[in-house]
Write a protein that holds these residues in place. Sequence first.
Motif, mmCIF file in Angstrom:
data_model
loop_
_atom_site.group_PDB
_atom_site.id
_atom_site.type_symbol
_atom_site.label_atom_id
_atom_site.label_comp_id
_atom_site.label_asym_id
_atom_site.label_seq_id
_atom_site.Cartn_x
_atom_site.Cartn_y
_atom_site.Cartn_z
ATOM 1 N N ARG A 169 -39.901 36.088 44.715
ATOM 2 C CA ARG A 169 -38.688 35.734 45.441
ATOM 3 C C ARG A 169 -38.818 35.890 46.950
ATOM 4 N N ARG A 170 -39.527 36.909 47.411
ATOM 5 C CA ARG A 170 -39.620 37.114 48.858
ATOM 6 C C ARG A 170 -40.199 35.890 49.543
ATOM 7 N N LEU A 171 -41.203 35.279 48.939
ATOM 8 C CA LEU A 171 -41.827 34.089 49.516
ATOM 9 C C LEU A 171 -41.152 32.808 49.047
ATOM 10 N N GLY A 172 -40.132 32.926 48.189
ATOM 11 C CA GLY A 172 -39.330 31.762 47.828
ATOM 12 C C GLY A 172 -39.857 30.915 46.691
ATOM 13 N N LEU A 173 -40.546 31.523 45.734
ATOM 14 C CA LEU A 173 -41.052 30.754 44.589
ATOM 15 C C LEU A 173 -39.910 30.046 43.872
ATOM 16 N N ASP A 174 -38.823 30.775 43.600
ATOM 17 C CA ASP A 174 -37.699 30.172 42.878
ATOM 18 C C ASP A 174 -37.048 29.051 43.680
ATOM 19 N N ILE A 175 -36.990 29.210 45.006
ATOM 20 C CA ILE A 175 -36.395 28.176 45.852
ATOM 21 C C ILE A 175 -37.269 26.925 45.851
ATOM 22 N N PHE A 176 -38.569 27.118 45.969
ATOM 23 C CA PHE A 176 -39.502 25.990 45.920
ATOM 24 C C PHE A 176 -39.336 25.224 44.611
ATOM 25 N N GLN A 177 -39.268 25.952 43.506
ATOM 26 C CA GLN A 177 -39.150 25.292 42.203
ATOM 27 C C GLN A 177 -37.812 24.569 42.060
ATOM 28 N N ARG A 178 -36.750 25.164 42.581
ATOM 29 C CA ARG A 178 -35.428 24.520 42.523
ATOM 30 C C ARG A 178 -35.407 23.245 43.346
ATOM 31 N N VAL A 179 -35.919 23.310 44.570
ATOM 32 C CA VAL A 179 -35.882 22.143 45.452
ATOM 33 C C VAL A 179 -36.762 21.032 44.905
ATOM 34 N N ARG A 180 -37.878 21.416 44.320
ATOM 35 C CA ARG A 180 -38.812 20.408 43.807
ATOM 36 C C ARG A 180 -38.205 19.556 42.699
ATOM 37 N N GLU A 181 -37.154 20.051 42.064
ATOM 38 C CA GLU A 181 -36.482 19.267 41.023
ATOM 39 C C GLU A 181 -35.754 18.057 41.599
ATOM 40 N N GLU A 182 -35.403 18.131 42.897
ATOM 41 C CA GLU A 182 -34.657 17.041 43.530
ATOM 42 C C GLU A 182 -35.421 16.315 44.635
ATOM 43 N N ILE A 183 -36.366 17.020 45.239
ATOM 44 C CA ILE A 183 -37.059 16.498 46.417
ATOM 45 C C ILE A 183 -38.561 16.475 46.153
ATOM 46 N N PRO A 184 -39.255 15.377 46.493
ATOM 47 C CA PRO A 184 -40.711 15.364 46.330
ATOM 48 C C PRO A 184 -41.384 16.308 47.326
ATOM 49 N N LEU A 185 -42.062 17.319 46.814
ATOM 50 C CA LEU A 185 -42.725 18.321 47.645
ATOM 51 C C LEU A 185 -44.172 18.477 47.225
#
Length: 329
Positions: A169-185
């Motif tokens: 979480r500190r480095l944002g793994l969950d955020i990366f995974q959430r955003v990747r569901e909607e945005i091509p990353l």
Amino acid sequence: MVRRRVLTWHVHGSYLEALGWIGHEIVVPAKPGHPEGYGGRPADAEWPDTIREVPANEVRDLDVDVVLFQSPRNYLEDQEILSDSQRRGPRVYLEHDPPRIHPTDTKHVVDDPDVTLVHVTAFNDLMWDSGRTPTRVVEHGIVPTEGVEYGGELERGLVVVNNLDQRGRRLGLDIFQRVREEIPLDLVGMGAERLGGIEAVPRSELPALAARYRFFFHPIRYTSFGMAVCEAMMIGLPIVALATTEMPTVIVDGVNGFADTSVSRLIESMKRLLADRDLARRVGAAGRALAVERFGIARFARDWNAVIEEAIARSGERRESRVTAEAAR
């Protein structure tokens, strides 16, 4: 400027490379097998010639102007390679990170008025309990990559984090995974392939690769201001990031990047950038203008030169005080 010899350890390769541009000789100790902190100068490193490697067992015989610590291990364990005079001479501790144990009540490993504690952001300086240790802030310095300009032709976002799958979480793994569901990353960095990212990209090739992406996404909740963000800004790549730690002092939302504590709003900003390449160019250009001024290598060198000279002067004053006190006995 008087050219000094600075002894430090190989802790962060990107930062060590930047130190090579401040105009002094940077000496890094090496041991066989390259254990932690003793990697020396990698054979394939495209670093300035001012950075040179020396066997760790020869360090105590060197004439060193300043010892620069960069980790608790350097400070608590690695001083064993130093001579007595090096341990008593001018010393600086470079703190790369904000406090981990508690955001405001964590005491720094250094609590010594004879050592200068350098923070890489004002946020870090604010949050650490530095005790008696005098502190200074030296923000990152970046050398622009020649011949690389922002293109933004890829309708995708780029994320640069090492071993993201292991850092939570500190480095944002969950955020990366959430955003990747909607945005091509696309994810780049050590271990990126474990999350479906791009396999290791040589550091020298990263700026040219990054310049093709529409935007740079920084999903990290809690860290120092990353050098990868500075490097992206330097090529005009628009930044989308969480408005935490030092980020709000750099990114003005909608002006020279996009920063917010709402992931949903950041996703909307990413969609705007993907739909409007001209917007991405304008925002990226504003970010680059700020980066050139704030994170330029000339400013970085001036700040470090001031820290080094101050540490040397303070050490000389201490030495004179000791001599005077002994003579008075």
